[in-house]
Write an enzyme that holds these catalytic residues in place. Sequence first.
Site, short mmCIF file in Angstrom:
data_model
loop_
_atom_site.label_atom_id
_atom_site.label_comp_id
_atom_site.label_asym_id
_atom_site.label_seq_id
_atom_site.Cartn_x
_atom_site.Cartn_y
_atom_site.Cartn_z
N SER A 156 0.88 -1.17 0.00
CA SER A 156 0.00 0.00 0.00
C SER A 156 0.91 1.22 0.00
O SER A 156 2.09 1.12 0.39
CB SER A 156 -0.86 -0.01 1.27
OG SER A 156 -1.47 1.26 1.47
N TYR A 169 -2.92 -0.79 10.41
CA TYR A 169 -2.76 -0.98 8.96
C TYR A 169 -1.37 -0.53 8.50
O TYR A 169 -0.67 -1.25 7.79
CB TYR A 169 -3.85 -0.20 8.24
CG TYR A 169 -3.94 -0.44 6.75
CD1 TYR A 169 -4.69 -1.50 6.24
CD2 TYR A 169 -3.31 0.40 5.84
CE1 TYR A 169 -4.78 -1.72 4.87
CE2 TYR A 169 -3.39 0.19 4.48
CZ TYR A 169 -4.14 -0.88 4.00
OH TYR A 169 -4.23 -1.09 2.64
P1 NAD Z 1 -11.69 -5.88 -0.42
O1 NAD Z 1 -12.41 -5.75 0.87
O2 NAD Z 1 -12.41 -5.58 -1.69
O3 NAD Z 1 -11.07 -7.33 -0.56
C1 NAD Z 1 -10.46 -7.99 0.52
C2 NAD Z 1 -10.40 -9.46 0.20
O4 NAD Z 1 -9.80 -10.12 1.32
C3 NAD Z 1 -11.78 -10.09 0.01
O5 NAD Z 1 -11.70 -11.11 -0.97
C4 NAD Z 1 -12.07 -10.69 1.37
O6 NAD Z 1 -12.98 -11.78 1.33
C5 NAD Z 1 -10.68 -11.16 1.73
N1 NAD Z 1 -10.51 -11.39 3.17
C6 NAD Z 1 -10.73 -10.53 4.20
N2 NAD Z 1 -10.50 -11.16 5.36
C7 NAD Z 1 -10.11 -12.41 5.06
C8 NAD Z 1 -9.72 -13.54 5.83
N3 NAD Z 1 -9.69 -13.51 7.16
N4 NAD Z 1 -9.40 -14.68 5.18
C9 NAD Z 1 -9.46 -14.75 3.82
N5 NAD Z 1 -9.80 -13.71 3.04
C10 NAD Z 1 -10.13 -12.57 3.66
O7 NAD Z 1 -10.41 -4.95 -0.24
P2 NAD Z 1 -9.32 -4.42 -1.29
O8 NAD Z 1 -9.39 -2.95 -1.27
O9 NAD Z 1 -9.41 -5.13 -2.57
O10 NAD Z 1 -7.99 -4.82 -0.51
C11 NAD Z 1 -7.16 -5.87 -0.94
C12 NAD Z 1 -5.74 -5.58 -0.52
O11 NAD Z 1 -5.33 -4.35 -1.11
C13 NAD Z 1 -5.56 -5.41 0.98
O12 NAD Z 1 -4.33 -5.99 1.37
C14 NAD Z 1 -5.49 -3.90 1.15
O13 NAD Z 1 -4.80 -3.53 2.27
C15 NAD Z 1 -4.77 -3.51 -0.12
N6 NAD Z 1 -4.90 -2.11 -0.53
C16 NAD Z 1 -6.12 -1.58 -0.83
C17 NAD Z 1 -6.20 -0.27 -1.24
C18 NAD Z 1 -7.49 0.36 -1.62
O14 NAD Z 1 -7.53 1.60 -1.76
N7 NAD Z 1 -8.56 -0.37 -1.80
C19 NAD Z 1 -5.04 0.50 -1.35
C20 NAD Z 1 -3.82 -0.07 -1.02
C21 NAD Z 1 -3.76 -1.39 -0.63
#
Ligand code: NAD
Length: 274
Positions: A156, A169
Amino acid sequence: MTSQASPVPPVPVRSLAGRTALVTGSTSGIGLGIARALAAAGADIVLNGFGDAAGIERLRAEIATETGGAVGFIAADMRKPEQIAAMIAEVESRIAPVDILVNNAGIQYVSPVESFPLDKWDEIIAINLNAVFHGIRAVLPGMKARRWGRIINTGSAHALVASPFKSAYVSAKHGVMGLTKVVALETAEYGVTCNSICPGYVWTPLVETQIADQCTVHNKSREEVIHDILLAPQPTRRFVTVEEVGAVAVFLASDGARSITGTSISVDGGWIAR
Ligand code: NAD
């Protein structure tokens, strides 16, 4: 010419044919975008994450039909080290060796440090950091023995810089960056690379939840939170797309990226250039 390495051919369209990728947290958002992109590049995919069984089965079948590849699903809970190890053992015994591991599952919680709920701290560290370690630990023996592997961690912008109210986080994501470097050093001579993709704000359900939380913490409207807080550090002033993150994952998994290891690639609209 003094280069000892053979020339790297241009990346063919189905550059990952014959590879198997396990993408954690791929039932939604960025993980799903990465899984789709890897599948489109020819990799067989194992999905993981939460969601209702019918919806996940629809996604699985859709990606398989679109790409012609094999797509499986394993419902391991990334909070549970024994389930992570069992998931990887199952993929390797029942499907194929894990060539590409994408550690992507992640959650967020927004609160000042002094009132940060202890259970939320533990859960974020468990999913966003510990699960990355457990996944890597389980795939490395096979990758090293086969002398080929790609580990791609979803970091991130918060793996590189901080924001208030995101102590767990930011700590977990900075930890992922440290782990990325250590694993890269330990695997550098085995044909294995380990890198982190560091997105800025991507429009996903995780961000949607944050908007509601931030409205409360900052006492602002939804539009104010999006404009004044979320997109304020992102010079492009637009959300990154999951397709943009997926494209970087495909590149990192390709043979052309074999000398890229132990680093982060920012996909953040210029955030950390400030
Ligand atoms: P999201 O909520 O759309 O997806 C999260 C995924 O993780 C889902 O498939 C969910 O089912 C799964 N998950 C959550 N808890 C779990 C568990 N205990 N066991 C198995 N699966 C689990 O979120 P996202 O925004 O797509 O985030 C995905 C990654 O990207 C994360 O690591 C997040 O920190 C990172 N990220 C997101 C952003 C953003 O702006 N959305 C920016 C930087 C980094």
